[in-house]
Design a protein around this motif. Structure first.
Motif, PDB file in Angstrom:
ATOM      1  N   THR A  30       0.536  -1.437   0.199  1.00 59.01           N
ATOM      2  CA  THR A  30       0.052   0.009  -0.038  1.00 59.01           C
ATOM      3  C   THR A  30       0.764   1.111  -0.221  1.00 59.01           C
ATOM      4  N   TYR A  31       1.684   1.122   0.922  1.00 59.43           N
ATOM      5  CA  TYR A  31       2.591   2.462   1.218  1.00 59.43           C
ATOM      6  C   TYR A  31       4.222   2.973  -0.169  1.00 59.43           C
ATOM      7  N   TYR A  32       3.655   2.187  -1.074  1.00 56.44           N
ATOM      8  CA  TYR A  32       5.257   2.117  -1.944  1.00 56.44           C
ATOM      9  C   TYR A  32       4.262   2.643  -3.513  1.00 56.44           C
ATOM     10  N   THR A  33       5.251   3.929  -3.989  1.00 55.84           N
ATOM     11  CA  THR A  33       5.231   4.764  -5.279  1.00 55.84           C
ATOM     12  C   THR A  33       5.766   2.960  -6.162  1.00 55.84           C
ATOM     13  N   MET A  34       4.741   2.722  -6.809  1.00 56.48           N
ATOM     14  CA  MET A  34       4.436   2.119  -7.978  1.00 56.48           C
ATOM     15  C   MET A  34       4.787   3.303  -9.716  1.00 56.48           C
ATOM     16  N   GLY A  35       5.837   2.201  -9.611  1.00 60.00           N
ATOM     17  CA  GLY A  35       5.879   2.689 -11.057  1.00 60.00           C
ATOM     18  C   GLY A  35       6.116   2.222 -12.444  1.00 60.00           C
ATOM     19  N   TRP A  36       5.358   2.847 -13.604  1.00 60.82           N
ATOM     20  CA  TRP A  36       5.766   1.984 -14.891  1.00 60.82           C
ATOM     21  C   TRP A  36       6.958   2.170 -15.483  1.00 60.82           C
ATOM     22  N   PHE A  37       7.805   1.644 -15.998  1.00 56.37           N
ATOM     23  CA  PHE A  37       8.706   2.323 -17.642  1.00 56.37           C
ATOM     24  C   PHE A  37       9.574   1.706 -18.285  1.00 56.37           C
ATOM     25  N   ARG A  38       9.578   2.086 -19.370  1.00 61.25           N
ATOM     26  CA  ARG A  38      10.286   1.065 -20.799  1.00 61.25           C
ATOM     27  C   ARG A  38      11.182   1.074 -21.315  1.00 61.25           C
ATOM     28  N   GLN A  39      12.067   0.149 -21.943  1.00 62.65           N
ATOM     29  CA  GLN A  39      13.286   0.170 -22.480  1.00 62.65           C
ATOM     30  C   GLN A  39      13.211  -0.552 -24.058  1.00 62.65           C
ATOM     31  N   ALA A  40      13.284   0.557 -25.169  1.00 55.83           N
ATOM     32  CA  ALA A  40      12.910   0.484 -26.420  1.00 55.83           C
ATOM     33  C   ALA A  40      14.528   0.056 -27.007  1.00 55.83           C
ATOM     34  N   PRO A  41      14.768  -1.437 -27.258  1.00 51.40           N
ATOM     35  CA  PRO A  41      16.112  -1.851 -27.956  1.00 51.40           C
ATOM     36  C   PRO A  41      17.123  -0.557 -28.071  1.00 51.40           C
ATOM     37  N   GLY A  42      18.219  -0.687 -27.273  1.00 46.83           N
ATOM     38  CA  GLY A  42      19.059   0.635 -27.390  1.00 46.83           C
ATOM     39  C   GLY A  42      19.058   1.710 -27.155  1.00 46.83           C
ATOM     40  N   SER A  73      -3.335   3.090 -12.243  1.00 43.61           N
ATOM     41  CA  SER A  73      -4.249   2.459 -11.619  1.00 43.61           C
ATOM     42  C   SER A  73      -3.680   1.662 -10.646  1.00 43.61           C
ATOM     43  N   ARG A  74      -4.273   1.493  -9.293  1.00 50.65           N
ATOM     44  CA  ARG A  74      -3.968   0.046  -8.333  1.00 50.65           C
ATOM     45  C   ARG A  74      -4.722   0.334  -7.091  1.00 50.65           C
ATOM     46  N   ASP A  75      -4.691  -1.158  -7.052  1.00 50.76           N
ATOM     47  CA  ASP A  75      -5.989  -1.788  -6.028  1.00 50.76           C
ATOM     48  C   ASP A  75      -4.503  -2.404  -5.420  1.00 50.76           C
ATOM     49  N   ASN A  76      -4.773  -1.646  -4.180  1.00 55.98           N
ATOM     50  CA  ASN A  76      -3.894  -1.969  -2.793  1.00 55.98           C
ATOM     51  C   ASN A  76      -4.753  -3.458  -2.080  1.00 55.98           C
ATOM     52  N   ALA A  77      -6.158  -4.003  -2.457  1.00 57.70           N
ATOM     53  CA  ALA A  77      -6.214  -5.032  -2.114  1.00 57.70           C
ATOM     54  C   ALA A  77      -5.866  -6.060  -2.564  1.00 57.70           C
ATOM     55  N   LYS A  78      -5.973  -5.712  -3.550  1.00 65.42           N
ATOM     56  CA  LYS A  78      -5.394  -7.046  -4.618  1.00 65.42           C
ATOM     57  C   LYS A  78      -3.430  -6.915  -4.609  1.00 65.42           C
ATOM     58  N   SER A  79      -2.960  -5.639  -4.060  1.00 61.50           N
ATOM     59  CA  SER A  79      -1.720  -5.959  -4.303  1.00 61.50           C
ATOM     60  C   SER A  79      -1.313  -5.626  -5.871  1.00 61.50           C
ATOM     61  N   THR A  80      -1.965  -5.158  -6.378  1.00 54.72           N
ATOM     62  CA  THR A  80      -2.083  -4.892  -7.973  1.00 54.72           C
ATOM     63  C   THR A  80      -1.829  -3.823  -8.487  1.00 54.72           C
ATOM     64  N   VAL A  81      -1.135  -3.662  -9.373  1.00 60.69           N
ATOM     65  CA  VAL A  81      -0.536  -1.882  -9.714  1.00 60.69           C
ATOM     66  C   VAL A  81      -1.298  -1.912 -11.762  1.00 60.69           C
ATOM     67  N   PHE A  82      -2.086  -1.596 -12.058  1.00 55.83           N
ATOM     68  CA  PHE A  82      -2.368  -1.464 -13.170  1.00 55.83           C
ATOM     69  C   PHE A  82      -1.986  -0.579 -14.337  1.00 55.83           C
ATOM     70  N   LEU A  83      -1.366  -0.427 -15.561  1.00 51.74           N
ATOM     71  CA  LEU A  83      -1.321   0.132 -16.911  1.00 51.74           C
ATOM     72  C   LEU A  83      -2.368  -0.092 -18.553  1.00 51.74           C
ATOM     73  N   GLN A  84      -2.714   0.972 -18.245  1.00 48.83           N
ATOM     74  CA  GLN A  84      -4.532   0.819 -19.125  1.00 48.83           C
ATOM     75  C   GLN A  84      -3.306   1.704 -20.238  1.00 48.83           C
ATOM     76  N   MET A  85      -3.489   0.795 -21.698  1.00 42.52           N
ATOM     77  CA  MET A  85      -2.303   2.339 -22.774  1.00 42.52           C
ATOM     78  C   MET A  85      -3.684   1.736 -23.970  1.00 42.52           C
TER      79      MET A  85
END
Length: 125
Positions: A30-42, A73-85
């Motif tokens: 719950t108390y963590y900042t959750m982030g999404w990152f990405r890395q493309a080749p090179g 978004s995040r669902d703390n009850a399920k300990s899950t973070v989502f990224l809708q693209m």
């Protein structure tokens, strides 16, 4: 220790949508900042989005390149973070990683303590 497992990557056509999820196990999520990152080749790993803990409404941040198209978004009850693209573009093709941080600059990968294994997202033109 926190373990992160991403899912939901794959191949999608330009203009399409895809949803990623990241489930955490181990310490309190719950108390963590959750982030999404990405890395493309090179290329270096780049910030995509972050959601920070708040007693009221979680604070959301996005890279300019995805603002208006991606939603975290995040669902703390399920300990899950989502990224809708949505409205995906070929330049969004990358390996996407979720990460957990206890503080620091949420846009800086070095602030994150735990990382998932990554999931490939490929956007075809």
């Amino acid at each position: 220790q926190v373990q992160l497992v991403e899912s939901g990557g794959g191949l999608v056509q330009a203009g399409g949508s895809q949803s990623l999820s990241c489930t955490a196990s181990g310490r309190t999520f719950t108390y963590y900042t959750m982030g999404w990152f990405r890395q493309a080749p090179g290329k270096e790993r780049e910030f995509v989005a972050a959601i920070r803990y708040s007693w009221s409404t979680p604070s959301l941040s996005y890279a300019d390149s995805v603002k208006g198209r991606f939603t975290i978004s995040r669902d703390n009850a399920k300990s899950t973070v989502f990224l809708q693209m949505n409205s995906l573009k070929p330049v969004d093709t990358a390996v996407y990683y979720c990460a957990a941080a206890q503080g620091g600059n949420y846009r800086d990968p070095s602030s994150y303590d735990y990382w998932g294994q990554g999931t490939q997202v490929t956007v075809s033109s």
